[in-house]
Design an enzyme around this catalytic site. Sequence first.
Site, short mmCIF file in Angstrom:
data_model
loop_
_atom_site.label_atom_id
_atom_site.label_comp_id
_atom_site.label_asym_id
_atom_site.label_seq_id
_atom_site.Cartn_x
_atom_site.Cartn_y
_atom_site.Cartn_z
N ASP A 1 -12.79 7.22 6.50
CA ASP A 1 -12.75 8.01 7.74
C ASP A 1 -13.45 9.33 7.52
O ASP A 1 -13.25 9.99 6.49
CB ASP A 1 -11.31 8.28 8.16
CG ASP A 1 -10.58 6.99 8.52
OD1 ASP A 1 -11.23 6.09 9.08
OD2 ASP A 1 -9.37 6.90 8.25
N TYR B 1 -6.80 6.80 -0.16
CA TYR B 1 -7.75 7.88 -0.45
C TYR B 1 -7.95 8.62 0.86
O TYR B 1 -8.31 8.00 1.86
CB TYR B 1 -9.05 7.21 -0.89
CG TYR B 1 -10.03 8.03 -1.69
CD1 TYR B 1 -9.72 8.46 -2.97
CD2 TYR B 1 -11.30 8.32 -1.19
CE1 TYR B 1 -10.65 9.14 -3.73
CE2 TYR B 1 -12.22 9.02 -1.94
CZ TYR B 1 -11.90 9.43 -3.22
OH TYR B 1 -12.82 10.10 -3.96
N ARG C 1 -21.43 -8.91 5.25
CA ARG C 1 -22.25 -8.15 4.29
C ARG C 1 -21.39 -7.67 3.12
O ARG C 1 -21.82 -7.69 1.96
CB ARG C 1 -22.93 -6.97 4.97
CG ARG C 1 -24.15 -7.35 5.81
CD ARG C 1 -24.97 -6.13 6.17
NE ARG C 1 -24.24 -5.21 7.04
CZ ARG C 1 -24.20 -5.31 8.37
NH1 ARG C 1 -24.83 -6.29 8.98
NH2 ARG C 1 -23.52 -4.44 9.09
N HIS D 1 -13.41 -3.05 14.82
CA HIS D 1 -13.43 -1.64 14.45
C HIS D 1 -13.81 -0.79 15.66
O HIS D 1 -14.73 -1.14 16.40
CB HIS D 1 -14.44 -1.42 13.31
CG HIS D 1 -14.33 -0.07 12.67
ND1 HIS D 1 -14.78 1.08 13.28
CD2 HIS D 1 -13.83 0.31 11.47
CE1 HIS D 1 -14.57 2.11 12.48
NE2 HIS D 1 -13.98 1.66 11.38
N ARG E 1 -15.64 2.27 3.75
CA ARG E 1 -16.56 3.31 4.19
C ARG E 1 -15.82 4.64 4.24
O ARG E 1 -16.31 5.66 3.80
CB ARG E 1 -17.12 2.97 5.58
CG ARG E 1 -18.26 3.90 6.02
CD ARG E 1 -18.41 3.96 7.53
NE ARG E 1 -17.27 4.66 8.16
CZ ARG E 1 -17.17 4.86 9.46
NH1 ARG E 1 -18.08 4.37 10.28
NH2 ARG E 1 -16.13 5.52 9.95
N GLU F 1 0.85 -1.20 0.00
CA GLU F 1 0.00 0.00 0.00
C GLU F 1 0.88 1.24 0.00
O GLU F 1 1.85 1.34 0.74
CB GLU F 1 -0.90 0.01 1.24
CG GLU F 1 -1.79 1.27 1.30
CD GLU F 1 -2.65 1.33 2.55
OE1 GLU F 1 -3.58 0.51 2.63
OE2 GLU F 1 -2.39 2.17 3.42
N HIS G 1 -8.07 2.94 -3.89
CA HIS G 1 -8.99 3.06 -2.77
C HIS G 1 -10.14 3.99 -3.16
O HIS G 1 -9.95 4.99 -3.85
CB HIS G 1 -8.28 3.66 -1.56
CG HIS G 1 -7.38 2.70 -0.85
ND1 HIS G 1 -7.27 2.65 0.52
CD2 HIS G 1 -6.53 1.75 -1.32
CE1 HIS G 1 -6.41 1.71 0.86
NE2 HIS G 1 -5.94 1.16 -0.24
N ARG H 1 7.84 4.02 1.95
CA ARG H 1 9.25 3.75 2.21
C ARG H 1 9.52 2.28 1.89
O ARG H 1 8.79 1.40 2.31
CB ARG H 1 9.61 4.05 3.67
CG ARG H 1 9.39 5.50 4.05
CD ARG H 1 9.72 5.76 5.51
NE ARG H 1 9.43 7.12 5.89
CZ ARG H 1 10.23 8.16 5.69
NH1 ARG H 1 11.41 7.96 5.11
NH2 ARG H 1 9.88 9.37 6.06
#
Length: 293
Positions: free
Chosen positions: A110, A50, A168, A153, A108, A18, A78, A274
């Site tokens: 942040d 994102y 889901r 979460h 979803r 990532e 993303h 990095r």
Amino acid sequence: MDAPLFGTIGGDISVSFEFFPPKSEKMETQLWDAITQLAPLDPAFVSVTYGAGGSTRERTHATVSRLVTETDLVPAAHLTCVGASKGEIDEIADQYWEAGVRHIVALRGDPPPASGGKFEPHPEGYASAADLVAGLKARHDFDISVAAYPEVHPEALSADADLDNLKRKIDAGATRAITQFFFSAGAYFRFLDKVLAAGITTPILPGIMPVTNFNAIRRMSGNTEIPSWLESMFAGLDERPGPRALVAAVAAADLCKRLYDGGVRDFHFYTLNRAEQTYAICQLLGLRPKETA
């Protein structure tokens, strides 16, 4: 003679990385240097994050587009529900599809800082990650990754509710889940047991975060337990970036070895743009650069 800790690993692993979109020319150089160094390890895909509230939308798109046109890597963009209508998200999805992007990390997202930390669905938007997955699959046949939380979460009502939410997302069409970072192999394997008991059989990739800044990890951890032994390992290293990076690589490699010994063969690394630590960990896990013609 005792075998070294990593001496028995045969390199039979798959990795993904990532990255986050750069904010400046200097950060752009750092990002592409990291991509150039890690690309020979032949990752299954590389994802581009994102920002909160879609704050990096254009930069994410620019980075993903460059990955498509200038590299042989498989980019995963993303995409979040925050601050955008269904129409706007559908338009972004169409642009990605037209650019040749086939993999989306659907989240979803942040909430932006101005919201006080509470997620409020856009009045004309997708209400959840599961809804976003369903909408994306209806739009195009994307390969979709979603998030999973071995230690629950922070906003979930309970561990069972969090697991139901993951189910889901999978039922809506997600191909795999990538976990939030964690520091206990036991936490990951206990989570896998619950996932399988819930009837979820899609791959759950462990998200590995080398500790580049311990205070930042503490802020980001949410419900993730930071073991006292890990805190002790980094004690006194705040002003010593060189030793801290070495300790971080060893700590993350040790976690990966424990996961490997438990049967894990797919690893997702949060690189923070990095390359050195992630490359070192992959080297210890037996992964070598792909031969090029």
